[in-house]
Write a protein that holds these residues in place. Sequence first.
Motif, PDB file in Angstrom:
ATOM      1  N   GLN A  99       0.749  -1.159   0.067  1.00 35.17           N
ATOM      2  CA  GLN A  99       0.197  -0.098  -0.157  1.00 35.17           C
ATOM      3  C   GLN A  99       0.940   1.355   0.139  1.00 35.17           C
ATOM      4  O   GLN A  99       2.171   1.286   0.473  1.00 35.17           O
ATOM      5  CB  GLN A  99      -0.715   0.029   1.333  1.00 35.17           C
ATOM      6  N   ARG A 142       0.501  -7.040  -4.343  1.00 33.53           N
ATOM      7  CA  ARG A 142      -0.290  -7.611  -3.444  1.00 33.53           C
ATOM      8  C   ARG A 142      -0.507  -9.211  -4.393  1.00 33.53           C
ATOM      9  O   ARG A 142      -0.986  -9.193  -5.686  1.00 33.53           O
ATOM     10  CB  ARG A 142      -1.405  -7.432  -3.085  1.00 33.53           C
ATOM     11  N   THR A 182     -11.001  -7.206 -12.264  1.00 35.44           N
ATOM     12  CA  THR A 182     -10.888  -5.813 -11.365  1.00 35.44           C
ATOM     13  C   THR A 182      -9.631  -6.007 -10.419  1.00 35.44           C
ATOM     14  O   THR A 182      -9.453  -4.890  -9.685  1.00 35.44           O
ATOM     15  CB  THR A 182     -12.117  -5.406 -10.480  1.00 35.44           C
ATOM     16  N   HIS A 183      -8.903  -7.118 -10.546  1.00 34.41           N
ATOM     17  CA  HIS A 183      -7.875  -7.365  -9.699  1.00 34.41           C
ATOM     18  C   HIS A 183      -6.646  -7.668 -10.508  1.00 34.41           C
ATOM     19  O   HIS A 183      -6.599  -8.534 -10.956  1.00 34.41           O
ATOM     20  CB  HIS A 183      -8.046  -8.334  -8.474  1.00 34.41           C
ATOM     21  N   PHE A 237      -9.492   0.306   9.259  1.00 33.74           N
ATOM     22  CA  PHE A 237      -8.048   0.147   9.130  1.00 33.74           C
ATOM     23  C   PHE A 237      -7.354   0.439  10.277  1.00 33.74           C
ATOM     24  O   PHE A 237      -7.881   1.340  11.077  1.00 33.74           O
ATOM     25  CB  PHE A 237      -7.494   1.376   7.907  1.00 33.74           C
ATOM     26  N   GLU A 268     -14.809   3.099   3.880  1.00 32.80           N
ATOM     27  CA  GLU A 268     -14.598   2.909   2.513  1.00 32.80           C
ATOM     28  C   GLU A 268     -15.113   4.000   1.815  1.00 32.80           C
ATOM     29  O   GLU A 268     -16.244   4.491   2.285  1.00 32.80           O
ATOM     30  CB  GLU A 268     -15.393   1.449   1.943  1.00 32.80           C
ATOM     31  N   GLY A 303      -9.793   7.757   6.139  1.00 26.76           N
ATOM     32  CA  GLY A 303     -10.156   8.009   7.689  1.00 26.76           C
ATOM     33  C   GLY A 303      -9.507   9.122   8.235  1.00 26.76           C
ATOM     34  O   GLY A 303      -8.313   9.718   7.719  1.00 26.76           O
ATOM     35  N   ALA A 351      -6.355  10.718   6.113  1.00 30.29           N
ATOM     36  CA  ALA A 351      -5.802   9.970   5.178  1.00 30.29           C
ATOM     37  C   ALA A 351      -6.594   9.469   4.048  1.00 30.29           C
ATOM     38  O   ALA A 351      -7.549   8.927   4.555  1.00 30.29           O
ATOM     39  CB  ALA A 351      -4.679   9.137   5.742  1.00 30.29           C
ATOM     40  N   GLY A 410      -6.445   6.331   0.752  1.00 29.94           N
ATOM     41  CA  GLY A 410      -5.809   5.617  -0.207  1.00 29.94           C
ATOM     42  C   GLY A 410      -6.847   5.202  -1.407  1.00 29.94           C
ATOM     43  O   GLY A 410      -7.481   4.448  -1.153  1.00 29.94           O
ATOM     44  N   GLY A 419      -7.546   3.465  -5.490  1.00 30.82           N
ATOM     45  CA  GLY A 419      -6.977   2.408  -6.578  1.00 30.82           C
ATOM     46  C   GLY A 419      -7.260   3.410  -7.610  1.00 30.82           C
ATOM     47  O   GLY A 419      -8.361   3.729  -8.214  1.00 30.82           O
TER      48      GLY A 419
HETATM   49  C1  FA5 Z   1      -5.640   0.242   1.321  1.00 32.47           C
HETATM   50  O1  FA5 Z   1      -4.762  -0.105   0.585  1.00 32.47           O
HETATM   51  C2  FA5 Z   1      -5.522   1.560   2.253  1.00 32.47           C
HETATM   52  N1  FA5 Z   1      -3.859   1.751   2.326  1.00 32.47           N
HETATM   53  C3  FA5 Z   1      -6.291   2.655   1.869  1.00 32.47           C
HETATM   54  C4  FA5 Z   1      -5.999   3.724   3.092  1.00 32.47           C
HETATM   55  C5  FA5 Z   1      -5.472   4.615   3.163  1.00 32.47           C
HETATM   56  C6  FA5 Z   1      -7.217   3.684   4.004  1.00 32.47           C
HETATM   57  C7  FA5 Z   1      -5.441   5.697   4.151  1.00 32.47           C
HETATM   58  C8  FA5 Z   1      -7.200   4.646   5.129  1.00 32.47           C
HETATM   59  C9  FA5 Z   1      -6.201   5.577   5.086  1.00 32.47           C
HETATM   60  P1  FA5 Z   1      -7.439  -1.244   0.326  1.00 32.47           P
HETATM   61  O2  FA5 Z   1      -6.560  -2.463   0.702  1.00 32.47           O
HETATM   62  O3  FA5 Z   1      -8.748  -1.257   0.289  1.00 32.47           O
HETATM   63  O4  FA5 Z   1      -6.817  -0.193   1.239  1.00 32.47           O
HETATM   64  O5  FA5 Z   1      -6.988  -0.497  -1.209  1.00 32.47           O
HETATM   65  C10 FA5 Z   1      -7.613   0.436  -1.564  1.00 32.47           C
HETATM   66  C11 FA5 Z   1      -7.991   0.524  -2.942  1.00 32.47           C
HETATM   67  O6  FA5 Z   1      -7.050  -0.291  -3.770  1.00 32.47           O
HETATM   68  C12 FA5 Z   1      -9.237  -0.367  -3.252  1.00 32.47           C
HETATM   69  O7  FA5 Z   1     -10.487   0.173  -2.911  1.00 32.47           O
HETATM   70  C13 FA5 Z   1      -9.278  -0.798  -4.792  1.00 32.47           C
HETATM   71  O8  FA5 Z   1      -9.645   0.287  -5.454  1.00 32.47           O
HETATM   72  C14 FA5 Z   1      -7.714  -0.751  -4.926  1.00 32.47           C
HETATM   73  N2  FA5 Z   1      -7.335  -2.230  -4.764  1.00 32.47           N
HETATM   74  C15 FA5 Z   1      -7.073  -3.169  -3.992  1.00 32.47           C
HETATM   75  N3  FA5 Z   1      -6.689  -4.247  -4.274  1.00 32.47           N
HETATM   76  C16 FA5 Z   1      -6.677  -4.168  -5.763  1.00 32.47           C
HETATM   77  C17 FA5 Z   1      -5.976  -5.171  -6.884  1.00 32.47           C
HETATM   78  N4  FA5 Z   1      -5.593  -6.398  -6.516  1.00 32.47           N
HETATM   79  N5  FA5 Z   1      -6.097  -4.597  -8.125  1.00 32.47           N
HETATM   80  C18 FA5 Z   1      -6.463  -3.332  -8.268  1.00 32.47           C
HETATM   81  N6  FA5 Z   1      -6.936  -2.394  -7.550  1.00 32.47           N
HETATM   82  C19 FA5 Z   1      -6.812  -2.888  -5.942  1.00 32.47           C
END
Ligand code: FA5
Length: 326
Positions: A169, A195, A202-203, A249, A257, A273, A294, A296, A298
């Motif tokens: 992340q 990851r 979508t992943h 988180f 979310e 958050g 903060a 994050g 995608g």
């Molecule tokens: C996070 O990575 C947290 N670091 C976000 C965050 C930052 C929360 C700061 C609070 C404060 P999450 O694992 O939900 O959260 O990923 C965030 C976004 O990354 C998802 O909503 C999605 O849009 C994108 N994402 C996650 N996994 C994938 C994947 N494998 N492929 C493409 N996009 C992805």
Amino acid sequence: FESGALAAIGAVSESSELERVRVEYMGQKNGRIRELQKLVGAATAEQKPAVGRRFNEVRTAVTAALESRQESLQKLAAARAVSDFDVTLPGDRPRLGKLHPITQVMSEFRELMGRFGFTVVDGPELEDERHNFEALNIPEDHPARDPLDNFYLACAEAAAGRPMLLRSQTSTVQIRTMETVQPPVRIVSLGRVYRPDTIDATHSCMFHQMEGLLVDRHVTMAQLKTVLSQFARSFLGPEVEIRFRPSFFPFTEPSVEVDMKWGSSWMEIGGAGMVDPAVFASVGYDPEQYSGFAFGLGIERFCMKHFGVDDIRRFYENDLRFLAQF
Ligand code: FA5
């Protein structure tokens, strides 16, 4: 001999033919010139000066004729090449490359967030556990640290007891920033994360995130929502709506979310958050004085929506038929 040679030279129209004529008349071994030479040898002492002179005249004349014919044939070939070249034809247009659609969107995000007063910072893709987990309040036994859910590296640092991984992340950059500057902080960081997720429409196991961090006195969740909805509207259009859903988180409290409505459907775009006081403690900020938010997001999700692409894998296949459309 002389008239025969000059006639043959005058009759050729190709360099290769001329060479054949040269060998026939002037060749060192079997050229006809050898016969003339023999006549010179056979002449009486009295005849010799005259015969020798004549022989030299003939040899010089034939050699000069060969040379000048060779020259004129070359000129002719050059002229023919020029007349084949059509100067009125349009030139070859040089093919210009383009930026990858994800790169295009990332530049636009940097520009938009810059206008909201956020400075762009970068962080490393190869990280240690402190920046990817510990300082983000993700303790040792947390499932997010499972080796099966992360790309840990077999490297020298790991062997020396300092495990390294490809960051999962961009939240790592929150820590790196707060370690080096004092509040107020207002940054975004865009980059790759990794990851071992199962790949589908979508992943991907490598994707991009935009991290945002704002720390100051009296920061509120309402400001977070304003920034995110202003950002989404500037990028996709004024009709875009933002929705928060309660979530969790370790590094934010409360956590949400973030969903975005564009057209008729809601889509999850990231997490956000208020910065958890434990995170402030780990970087030496005073949680009594400061608060922050903060997020994050995608980046691929935005690209897919923006360009109408229904499968994330298209972005990584390097198929020019796809890429040339952006
Ligand atoms: C996070 O990575 C947290 N670091 C976000 C965050 C930052 C929360 C700061 C609070 C404060 P999450 O694992 O939900 O959260 O990923 C965030 C976004 O990354 C998802 O909503 C999605 O849009 C994108 N994402 C996650 N996994 C994938 C994947 N494998 N492929 C493409 N996009 C992805």
